[in-house]
Design an enzyme around this catalytic site. Sequence first.
Site, PDB file in Angstrom:
ATOM      1  N   HIS B  61      14.478 -48.347 -26.315  1.00 60.87           N
ATOM      2  CA  HIS B  61      13.325 -48.811 -26.997  1.00 60.87           C
ATOM      3  C   HIS B  61      12.113 -48.424 -26.133  1.00 60.87           C
ATOM      4  CE1 HIS B  61      13.951 -52.165 -24.575  1.00 60.87           C
ATOM      5  NE2 HIS B  61      12.639 -52.657 -24.681  1.00 60.87           N
ATOM      6  N   ASP B  65       9.949 -50.381 -18.834  1.00 65.35           N
ATOM      7  CA  ASP B  65      10.971 -50.432 -17.949  1.00 65.35           C
ATOM      8  C   ASP B  65      12.070 -49.795 -18.569  1.00 65.35           C
ATOM      9  OD1 ASP B  65      10.559 -52.474 -19.929  1.00 65.35           O
ATOM     10  OD2 ASP B  65      12.388 -53.647 -19.098  1.00 65.35           O
ATOM     11  N   HIS B  66      12.198 -49.387 -19.566  1.00 65.14           N
ATOM     12  CA  HIS B  66      13.311 -48.847 -20.165  1.00 65.14           C
ATOM     13  C   HIS B  66      13.302 -47.046 -20.210  1.00 65.14           C
ATOM     14  CE1 HIS B  66      15.699 -52.407 -21.594  1.00 65.14           C
ATOM     15  NE2 HIS B  66      14.387 -52.791 -21.466  1.00 65.14           N
ATOM     16  N   ASP B 207      17.164 -54.425 -25.123  1.00 70.24           N
ATOM     17  CA  ASP B 207      16.500 -55.546 -25.369  1.00 70.24           C
ATOM     18  C   ASP B 207      16.310 -56.130 -26.717  1.00 70.24           C
ATOM     19  OD1 ASP B 207      15.781 -55.093 -22.780  1.00 70.24           O
ATOM     20  OD2 ASP B 207      13.629 -55.246 -23.184  1.00 70.24           O
TER      21      ASP B 207
END
Lengths: 304, 304
Positions: B61, B65-66, B207
Site C-alpha cells: 500500500h 514507510d512501505h 498493514d
Amino acid sequence: MIKIKILGTSASIPTKNRNLPSIFLMYKGERLLFDCGEGTQKELMINNLRFMKINKIFITHWHADHFSGMLGLIQTMSLEGRKNPLYVFGPKNTSKFLNQLLGVGYFNRTFDIIVKELEDSSAIKEKDYTITAFEVKHNRIPALGYAFQENKRLKADMKKAEKFGLKTGPLIGKLKNGETIIFGSKTIKPKDIIESITGRKIVYTGDTQYSENTIKYSKNADILIHDSTFASHKENMDEIGHSTASDAAIVARKATVKKLVLTHISRRYQKEKEHEDPKKLEDEARQIFKNSVLAEDGMEFILK
Amino acid sequence: MIKIKILGTSASIPTKNRNLPSIFLMYKGERLLFDCGEGTQKELMINNLRFMKINKIFITHWHADHFSGMLGLIQTMSLEGRKNPLYVFGPKNTSKFLNQLLGVGYFNRTFDIIVKELEDSSAIKEKDYTITAFEVKHNRIPALGYAFQENKRLKADMKKAEKFGLKTGPLIGKLKNGETIIFGSKTIKPKDIIESITGRKIVYTGDTQYSENTIKYSKNADILIHDSTFASHKENMDEIGHSTASDAAIVARKATVKKLVLTHISRRYQKEKEHEDPKKLEDEARQIFKNSVLAEDGMEFILK
C-alpha cells in the site's frame, strides 16, 4: 557553541558504512539540516539529535541522494504531531519537486512547510547568523552550496579590563551595550575594552566540481565541507560534475580555510579488500592542504 | 530452496534497531521484494543480497514507510547500469504514485519499469509459483497482502522405488515426465512411484487490522508474516488499522499455518529502558498460537 554532525558521507549510492548525504548543525538551540538523503531520519535517531526540533532544511540540489530522506522525515514529524512550520530552502524548482514528493501516497501532514528558492548570493539573515547560498558547478543542474556565517560578536578584552580594575560582571555587560561607565574615578568607554570579533563560518558545497565561486564564498571559513568524490585520475571532472580530493584541497588553500572535511565519497573507496582504500583521498588532499580530514558517518565537530 | 530475509520490521517510523518494512524472497535464483521502505537498498547491501537481480517488487500500500526506499533503489540500479526491466505490482494508484515519485528531481533511468495494479484475488502466475494478491483492511486505503504459492511438485517415493529395485537416476526422471518404463521384467507406471506434493506457501499481510480475508488466503501457509503493531490494549483497532499480536495469532490459528512471524512493530516497543519490552508481543501471540516469533531486522528463514 556550534555543533556539526556529519550524518551521511557517501556519493550517490550508500555503502555498508556510509549513508547518503546529510549534515546536522546546531547553534544556540536551533537545529538545521543540510541535505537529507535516504536514511537521514534513522541517523538523527541513532545520534540522539532531537529531529523534531529541526526548523530549517537546506537542499543543495535535486539529485535523489540529497533529498530522498525528506518524505520519511516529514512523515515522521507529522506522526509525532509536529505543529511548528518547517522551512525548506533550495535551488530553483525546489517548490515544484517538494510538492510532487509530498503528494506521493496517502499522507496527512500536520504542519506547514514554507519553501524558499534561492540563487547565487541569496542570504537568509537571522538574529545571530546569516546563511548565504552560492552557485556551484554540478552537471548543469541548479545546485547550491551554503555558507553559515555567525554574526560578529562583542567580546571584552579582559586584560584591558583588568588594567581598569574591572572584572566580569554587569559593568562589562553595560560596555557591550555601548554604554560609557564610570568606575571609581575612571570614565571607561566601550572601545577601551570591548572589541568586535569575527563570527565562525562553516561552508558546505554539496556536489560540485572545482569552482572559483566556492573559493569566494569559503573565504576564511573555520570548516569547509567539500565534495571529494574521487582521488585524482584521468577522467574528465567537468563531465562528472564532482571534485577530486586535490580539487577540494586547492579550494581550501586558496580560500585560506582553517579545516577541510572531505565528503561525498565514491563507493569505489571502501575498507573492504576488493575496493580502493579511502585513506588515499585524505593523503592526496594533505599534500596540498595539511588540515584535511576524510569525513566518516557520525563525525562531529564542535566550535566553542 | 526458498530464502526469506526480513529487512525491516518497524511500523511507520524507524527506530535505532528497526528499519522500515521490506522483505526479500529468493526462489530458484529469482529475487523478489515485498515493500521497500526507506533504507531498503542499504539493508540489501549489508546482507549481500545482490539487489541488481531483483526483478519484481510488490508494494502492499502507498504509505511512505512501505515505499519510500523505491526512488533510491531504482536510482541506484540505474547508476549501476541496469538494463533488465523491473516489474512493480501494487494496489490501485500504484502507477500514478510511482510515476510521480520517479519524476521528482533530476534522474536518468536506464531500464523499463512495468507496473501492474492488482486487486483482491489477482494472480501473478509464473512457471514454478503463483503470487496472489488479497485485500486487507487498513485505514480504508487500497491495501493488499500477498500469498506466494509454489506449484505442486512431483516427487519420487524412494521407498516404493526401491521395491522395484530402482535408484535415483534417469529412469526416475522419465517417470516424473509421465512415461511408463520397463525395468528388467517389470512395467512401472508413474503413479506406482511418483506423487504430487503441495508446494510451499509464504504469506505477507502488509498493514492490516484483523481480517477474515487474510485467514482465507493464508490457509496452511508455511510462514505467515503478519502485522503485529501493538500488544492488546483498549484502543479501537478498527480506527488504527493495524493488528495486535493476538489478532495475528488468531489469524494464524484459524488458517492453520505452520509458523507466524510478527512484524511492523510500533516504536513503543524497544529494548531501551524507557520503552515497553518487545518480547511481550511474542509472549502474547504464543498464548494463542505457539509457533509465533517476533521478527527482527536481518532474520532469515530457509524452506528447504
